[in-house]
Write a protein that holds these residues in place. Structure first.
Motif, PDB file in Angstrom:
ATOM      1  N   GLU A  94       8.227 -10.125   5.925  1.00  0.00           N
ATOM      2  CA  GLU A  94       7.422 -10.252   7.039  1.00  0.00           C
ATOM      3  C   GLU A  94       6.115 -10.956   6.849  1.00  0.00           C
ATOM      4  OE1 GLU A  94       4.806  -7.586  10.066  1.00  0.00           O
ATOM      5  OE2 GLU A  94       4.628  -7.170   7.896  1.00  0.00           O
ATOM      6  N   GLN A 109      -4.295   3.715   3.828  1.00  0.00           N
ATOM      7  CA  GLN A 109      -3.420   3.220   3.288  1.00  0.00           C
ATOM      8  C   GLN A 109      -4.046   2.360   2.060  1.00  0.00           C
ATOM      9  OE1 GLN A 109      -2.304   1.457   6.938  1.00  0.00           O
ATOM     10  NE2 GLN A 109       0.067   1.900   6.924  1.00  0.00           N
ATOM     11  N   HIS A 138       8.256  -4.139  16.765  1.00  0.00           N
ATOM     12  CA  HIS A 138       7.583  -2.913  16.761  1.00  0.00           C
ATOM     13  C   HIS A 138       5.969  -3.161  16.867  1.00  0.00           C
ATOM     14  CE1 HIS A 138       7.345  -3.260  12.710  1.00  0.00           C
ATOM     15  NE2 HIS A 138       6.560  -2.360  12.459  1.00  0.00           N
ATOM     16  N   ARG A 198      -0.328  -0.795  19.664  1.00  0.00           N
ATOM     17  CA  ARG A 198       1.108  -1.243  19.380  1.00  0.00           C
ATOM     18  C   ARG A 198       2.109  -0.135  20.079  1.00  0.00           C
ATOM     19  NH1 ARG A 198       1.060  -2.646  13.320  1.00  0.00           N
ATOM     20  NH2 ARG A 198      -0.268  -0.529  13.629  1.00  0.00           N
ATOM     21  N   PHE A 257      -5.178  -2.574   5.282  1.00  0.00           N
ATOM     22  CA  PHE A 257      -4.920  -1.732   6.528  1.00  0.00           C
ATOM     23  C   PHE A 257      -5.721  -0.443   6.786  1.00  0.00           C
ATOM     24  CE2 PHE A 257      -1.240  -5.079   5.475  1.00  0.00           C
ATOM     25  CZ  PHE A 257      -1.249  -5.436   6.733  1.00  0.00           C
ATOM     26  N   ALA A 260       4.369  -6.750   5.212  1.00  0.00           N
ATOM     27  CA  ALA A 260       2.980  -7.331   5.433  1.00  0.00           C
ATOM     28  C   ALA A 260       2.731  -8.311   3.975  1.00  0.00           C
ATOM     29  CB  ALA A 260       2.032  -6.242   4.884  1.00  0.00           C
ATOM     30  N   HIS A 312       0.795  -1.056   0.067  1.00  0.00           N
ATOM     31  CA  HIS A 312      -0.090  -0.050   0.045  1.00  0.00           C
ATOM     32  C   HIS A 312       0.988   1.364  -0.030  1.00  0.00           C
ATOM     33  CE1 HIS A 312       0.569  -1.522   4.212  1.00  0.00           C
ATOM     34  NE2 HIS A 312       1.090  -0.483   4.265  1.00  0.00           N
ATOM     35  N   ARG A 317      13.347  -5.535   4.040  1.00  0.00           N
ATOM     36  CA  ARG A 317      12.607  -6.236   4.924  1.00  0.00           C
ATOM     37  C   ARG A 317      11.182  -6.049   4.143  1.00  0.00           C
ATOM     38  NH1 ARG A 317       7.853  -4.406   7.590  1.00  0.00           N
ATOM     39  NH2 ARG A 317       7.241  -5.663   9.444  1.00  0.00           N
TER      40      ARG A 317
END
Ligand code: NOJ
Length: 567
Positions: free
Chosen positions: A288, A191, A351, A417, A187, A224, A123, A221
């Motif tokens: 991820e 986004q 995170h 978070r 999300f 999503a 996104h 990295r």
């Protein structure tokens, strides 16, 4: 009465991870995740920045880190702390300038550190120029995002295309009057999902990779990744039985996750990275992927260097037994062995999850840190975990995370978070030495006065002392390249054995709340065991030498690392 536990001959795993010649830089690295907003502020605005990171690279080298990964540093309205990107090839001014970034790359490489960026392909921000143009159907951007006209009911009312739910809760579709259509966002509303059915998007995102590779970054990295592509029939997903249509768990993700086209994109990106391979250099892709084991392993097959192994986050908790931890380790090792994939990795925090010490308590957290450092392959450390930082309570008013905000005042504490994202605690000065500004973007944990890096450097018994000392063991051949065996001694003691030639390392972890006695005599072929390290409850053992291995003791909730050299 002391319980004597004899070696229960459960050989959980034997000889996986044979020593390999020509090991690449990333295959045995200690990888450190920097959350840039919270690492180090160099200009006093209360938010971390690139120059701040550069000023602290010595902390990484002192901690035996080989590579660091930066969470997003690109221009962003910061709805999702930088994961909502409004320009993929620039630097957010809060973090600094492109020159600052180039200086950071140079400083990192001078310090023999690899630098890895977050690549967020699923996104963009709704403020990205592409989305703004797509909204107005300006070519070639019209189909850069996933648009749908919705379903028209017999009475003429237009409703959402289907029952898909956003990861952050509520419908994954939002209506835009300007376009008279819904757009997809897996999300936050801000986004919008990019459309990988559109070849222009595919090629633009490859150019994003090339842009940063040309700047000298060592890899990415990939954020999503399981959510990248969707089934374009846009059918309803089956219901799970969860009655709340706003909960992510309301539907089974058969059309919005793990789609084949996603893997094909990974293969394409790998080809881009391979354009940059030289005989001495290789750039990497780390995925991820919170998904099941089969779909996780598939990333290896499609060219990822490795998908993150989240087993220590998703499969264990405070009540897990030694056998549960053993199972998580073996499951991963067995799966990569079955597909002949080579590189393992161990993630204990990031995170998006509560801090390790908060999840497990001090003693267990220390054992898990030891596991991540002693197991074969890549160890991944989230900034602050090396000093045992804890979650910080954040008020509703201070809450920034969209996942927290979407949950409302009543539910935010469970969903947010933010508690794991507060500023790094360097010392006991203003704002924990993170910033000269007493007001920081998220509040500093009040425990910084005692819980900080500077203080822990002075204490032999600190979390950081453990991290530093155990990280050093990664230089030993047995840990770098050795085989792994795991043994369960009785119900409570897990032993990890790393061995190469005549050298062995034994990490013994007692998950019970009482002292355990165990027998290593059938496992040790050396004349003596030297205690290399022991956690808080077992500190008196450090430096001791044992010649009789039949009744060794490990205190409650403690871990001991022994070294042995066979004759
Ligand atoms: C995963 C990131 O780790 C998380 O922080 C973010 O909210 C989502 N992806 C969306 O980009």
């Amino acid at each position: 009465m002391k319980v004597v536990i004899t070696l229960c001959a459960i050989l959980l795993l034997s000889s996986l991870g044979h020593s390999k010649p020509n090991v690449k830089w990333w295959q045995e690295m200690s990888l450190y995740q920097i959350y840039p907003r919270s690492f180090k502020d160099s200009n006093g605005d209360g938010e971390g920045d690139l120059n701040g990171i550069r000023s602290k690279l010595n902390h990484l080298t002192e901690s035996s880190v080989d590579a660091f990964w930066l969470s997003p540093i690109y221009p962003s309205p910061m709805v999702d702390s930088g994961y909502d990107i409004s320009d993929f090839v620039s630097i957010d001014k809060t973090f600094g300038t492109m020159k600052d970034f180039e200086d950071l790359v140079k400083a990192a490489h001078d310090a023999r550190l690899k630098i890895i960026l977050d690549f967020v392909p699923n996104h963009s921000s709704d403020q990205h120029e592409w989305f703004q143009k797509s909204l107005k159907s300006i070519e070639p951007y019209t189909d850069y995002y996933v648009w749908h006209k919705g379903n028209v009911l017999p009475n003429g009312t237009v409703t959402k295309p289907n029952n898909w739910v956003s990861v952050f809760g509520k419908s994954a579709w939002t209506w835009r009057e300007e376009r008279q259509a819904y757009y997809l966002h897996q999300f936050a509303v801000e986004q919008p999902d990019l459309n990988y059915e559109n070849e222009n998007v595919v090629s633009e995102m490859k150019d994003v990779l090339r842009f940063w590779l040309d700047k000298g970054v060592d890899g990415f990295r990939v954020d999503a990744i399981p959510h990248l592509c969707e089934d374009v029939r846009f059918l309803d997903e089956p219901l799970t039985g969860n009655p709340n249509p706003d909960d992510y768990g309301y539907t089974e993700k058969i059309y919005t996750k793990d789609q084949l086209r996603t893997y094909e994109m990974v293969r394409e990106w790998r080809k881009v990275l391979d354009e940059y391979v030289t005989s001495v250099d290789e750039r990497i892709l780390m995925m991820e992927a919170y998904t099941n084991m089969t779909m996780t392993m598939k990333y290896y097959e499609y060219g990822a260097h490795f998908p993150f192994n989240f087993g220590l986050i998703t499969e264990t908790d405070r009540d897990s037994t030694a056998a549960d931890f053993g199972r998580v380790i073996i499951t991963w090792m067995l799966n990569i062995w079955l597909i002949n994939a080579g590189t393992a990795n161990w993630v204990a925090g990031n995170h998006d999850n509560s801090r390790l010490v908060t999840r497990y308590g001090q003693e267990r957290a220390q054992m898990i840190t030891i596991m991540t450092l002693v197991l074969p392959g890549v160890s991944v450390t989230y900034n602050g975990e090396e000093i045992g930082m804890e979650d910080t309570w954040i008020s509703w008013e201070d809450t920034k995370d969209p996942q927290g905000c979407n949950a409302g005042k009543e539910g935010y504490e469970k969903a947010s978070r933010d508690p794991a994202r507060t500023p790094f605690q360097w010392d006991n000065t203003t704002s924990a030495g993170f910033s000269t500004n007493p007001k920081t973007w998220l509040p500093v944990n009040k425990n910084y006065v005692t819980l900080n890096l500077a203080a822990q450097k002075q204490q032999d018994n600190s979390y950081y002392a453990l991290y530093k000392r155990v990280s050093e063991i990664r230089m030993f051949a047995a840990v770098k390249r050795g085989t792994l065996k795991t043994h369960l001694l009785g119900n409570n003691v897990l032993v990890l054995v790393r061995n190469i030639d005549k050298y062995s390392v034994y990490a013994v972890m007692n998950f019970a709340n009482e002292e355990e006695t165990f027998d290593l005599s059938t496992l040790v072929q050396a004349p003596q065991l030297n205690v290399y390290y022991a956690t808080t409850n077992a500190r008196n053992l450090i430096g001791m030498i044992f010649k009789d291995f039949r009744a060794l003791k490990v205190p409650a909730s403690a871990a001991v690392i022994y070294l042995a050299t066979a004759m």
